[in-house]
Design an enzyme around this catalytic site. Structure first.
Site, PDB file in Angstrom:
ATOM      1  N   LYS A  39      32.793  47.777  49.461  1.00 37.53           N
ATOM      2  CA  LYS A  39      33.886  46.806  49.257  1.00 37.53           C
ATOM      3  C   LYS A  39      34.447  46.935  47.838  1.00 37.53           C
ATOM      4  O   LYS A  39      33.799  47.514  46.957  1.00 37.53           O
ATOM      5  CB  LYS A  39      33.357  45.391  49.497  1.00 37.53           C
ATOM      6  CG  LYS A  39      32.257  44.960  48.524  1.00 37.53           C
ATOM      7  CD  LYS A  39      31.599  43.656  48.958  1.00 37.53           C
ATOM      8  CE  LYS A  39      30.487  43.270  47.990  1.00 37.53           C
ATOM      9  NZ  LYS A  39      29.678  42.153  48.487  1.00 37.53           N
ATOM     10  N   TYR A 263      47.672  41.717  18.582  1.00 44.68           N
ATOM     11  CA  TYR A 263      48.243  40.370  18.699  1.00 44.68           C
ATOM     12  C   TYR A 263      47.491  39.343  17.855  1.00 44.68           C
ATOM     13  O   TYR A 263      46.267  39.340  17.809  1.00 44.68           O
ATOM     14  CB  TYR A 263      48.224  39.926  20.164  1.00 44.68           C
ATOM     15  CG  TYR A 263      49.183  40.712  21.031  1.00 44.68           C
ATOM     16  CD1 TYR A 263      50.549  40.682  20.795  1.00 44.68           C
ATOM     17  CD2 TYR A 263      48.708  41.487  22.078  1.00 44.68           C
ATOM     18  CE1 TYR A 263      51.434  41.401  21.598  1.00 44.68           C
ATOM     19  CE2 TYR A 263      49.587  42.206  22.888  1.00 44.68           C
ATOM     20  CZ  TYR A 263      50.949  42.159  22.640  1.00 44.68           C
ATOM     21  OH  TYR A 263      51.813  42.874  23.425  1.00 44.68           O
TER      22      TYR A 263
HETATM   23  C1  PLP Z   1      28.352  42.516  48.221  1.00 46.79           C
HETATM   24  C2  PLP Z   1      27.202  42.320  49.136  1.00 46.79           C
HETATM   25  C3  PLP Z   1      26.064  43.120  49.023  1.00 46.79           C
HETATM   26  C4  PLP Z   1      25.860  44.133  47.922  1.00 46.79           C
HETATM   27  O1  PLP Z   1      25.177  43.529  46.848  1.00 46.79           O
HETATM   28  P1  PLP Z   1      24.561  44.380  45.650  1.00 46.79           P
HETATM   29  O2  PLP Z   1      23.793  43.377  44.899  1.00 46.79           O
HETATM   30  O3  PLP Z   1      25.668  44.972  44.878  1.00 46.79           O
HETATM   31  O4  PLP Z   1      23.681  45.412  46.260  1.00 46.79           O
HETATM   32  C5  PLP Z   1      25.079  42.962  49.975  1.00 46.79           C
HETATM   33  N1  PLP Z   1      25.184  42.036  50.953  1.00 46.79           N
HETATM   34  C6  PLP Z   1      26.240  41.223  51.065  1.00 46.79           C
HETATM   35  C7  PLP Z   1      26.285  40.235  52.162  1.00 46.79           C
HETATM   36  C8  PLP Z   1      27.283  41.324  50.147  1.00 46.79           C
HETATM   37  O5  PLP Z   1      28.340  40.506  50.249  1.00 46.79           O
END
Ligand code: PLP
Length: 368
Positions: A39, A263
């Site tokens: 994601k 800035y």
């Molecule tokens: C984003 C997500 C993960 C991944 O988590 P990490 O700590 O980066 O491994 C795993 N499970 C769910 C349900 C998530 O939303």
């Protein structure tokens, strides 16, 4: 390899390091399957580049947040099935059913709707029951599970393929985490009396090296895949960096004493200062919160402090101690010499926040 000579800023993504990190987890948990979490542009690494590199690695699912991301996994030509981790709108469910993607189930209404779509398209919809053991974000509450398993089994067009939960404080609250694990194990036992569940998963990166839940057979790998383990573990040393963010010097000047930089003049020179302007800013994901925090870049073998505020497209760094810096020289902004944890601490945020902010303007260059 891609020609980077005209890039002001780019991210070099090492897909071989990702596969190496996957192999570390596989060695530690040889009986577990894996879901690779891709994601948010695969945590800033670029979704298409990452899923193409991992598609042949015997990963069960690619974890995504949205139906749009699932479609991108499909359009990249991947055989690995997308798994939508969170809740979906009713209007998104048809695409899920028609494409055979996996979705998480948080309510009976969702189950009924998916079942009717399964009837409509004459298929069995594969779903994973989401169980809220303490995250408070999605899923069925453990207390509701006992009455539910039989009901779920009765839906003719559903195939309840798995059950999972998510740890909410694995790195910070060990006793609460153990309570979540027990709660998940109990829910799994109840569900298993009615349903055959080929996929049972609880741990993501903060759990894999440190916790075990009875009955699980899959882990969800986000940060660890990308080389960052959120919990202390002897295995952390074995993980490799997967992303190095580079930028180039665009201009080199010597500013006189008592000259403001950037800035609001939050930095003022205290003598003649050799200042390099570098072609990266918060528009690329180099957070504005890094302004005046002691942030530094790694240029020509040494560290150079960032002066004053980060601007949208440029930062200024002090190179007074360096000879021979020229426009076009490459600075490491984040990577082996400037770990993302360092930026995380300075910007007072979390590592995933730093890495997912790298914007679409930054080309990703893949090495293997
Ligand atoms: C984003 C997500 C993960 C991944 O988590 P990490 O700590 O980066 O491994 C795993 N499970 C769910 C349900 C998530 O939303």
């Amino acid at each position: 390899m891609q020609d980077t000579s005209l890039y002001r800023a780019w991210a070099e993504v090492d897909t071989g390091a990702m596969r190496h990190n996957l192999s570390v987890v596989r060695r530690v948990l040889p009986e577990h399957k894996q879901m690779a979490i891709v994601k948010a542009e695969a945590y800033g690494h670029g979704l298409e580049g990452v899923v193409k590199a991992l598609d042949g690695c015997d990963i069960e699912f690619f974890g995504v947040a949205t139906v749009g991301e699932a479609a991108r996994v499909r359009d990249a030509g991947c055989r690995t099935c997308p798994f939508i981790l969170g809740p979906c709108f009713p209007a998104e469910r048809e695409a899920i059913v028609q494409n055979g993607w996996r979705a998480a189930l948080s309510s009976l209404e969702e189950a009924e709707h998916f079942n009717s779509l399964g009837r409509l398209f004459d298929c069995k919809v594969k779903l994973h029951i989401s169980i809220d053991t303490g995250m408070g974000r999605a899923g069925l509450l453990p207390g509701d599970i006992p009455g539910l398993a039989e009901k779920l089994r009765s839906y003719e067009h559903l195939n309840i393929e798995g059950a999972f939960s998510h740890l909410s404080a694995a790195a910070d609250d060990i006793s609460f985490t153990h309570r979540q694990i027990r709660s998940y194990e109990r829910a799994l036992a109840v569900l298993s009396e009615q349903l055959v569940l080929p996929y049972r998963h609880l741990c993501s990166s903060s759990g894999v090296f440190n916790y075990r839940a009875a009955g699980t057979n899959m882990v969800r790998l986000g940060r660890i895949l990308y080389g960052y383990s959120p919990m202390p573990s002897p295995y952390n040393r074995e993980l490799r960096n997967t992303l190095t963010l580079y930028s180039r010097v665009t201009l080199l000047r010597t500013l006189p004493d008592n000259h403001g930089v950037s800035y609001n003049h939050t930095y003022i020179t205290t003598g003649p200062t050799k200042v390099a302007t570098i072609g990266i800013g918060f528009g690329d994901g180099y957070l504005h919160y890094l302004s005046n925090t002691g942030a530094r870049v790694y240029l020509n073998g040494s560290y150079c402090p960032v002066l004053g505020r980060v601007t949208m497209d440029q930062i200024m760094v002090d190179v007074s101690h360096l000879d021979g810096v020229r426009p076009g020289d490459v600075a490491e902004i984040m990577g082996p010499n400037v770990p993302w944890e360092e930026l995380t601490t300075r910007a007072r945020t979390i590592p995933s926040n730093v890495i997912t902010c790298i914007s679409g303007r930054v080309p990703r260059v893949y090495i293997d």
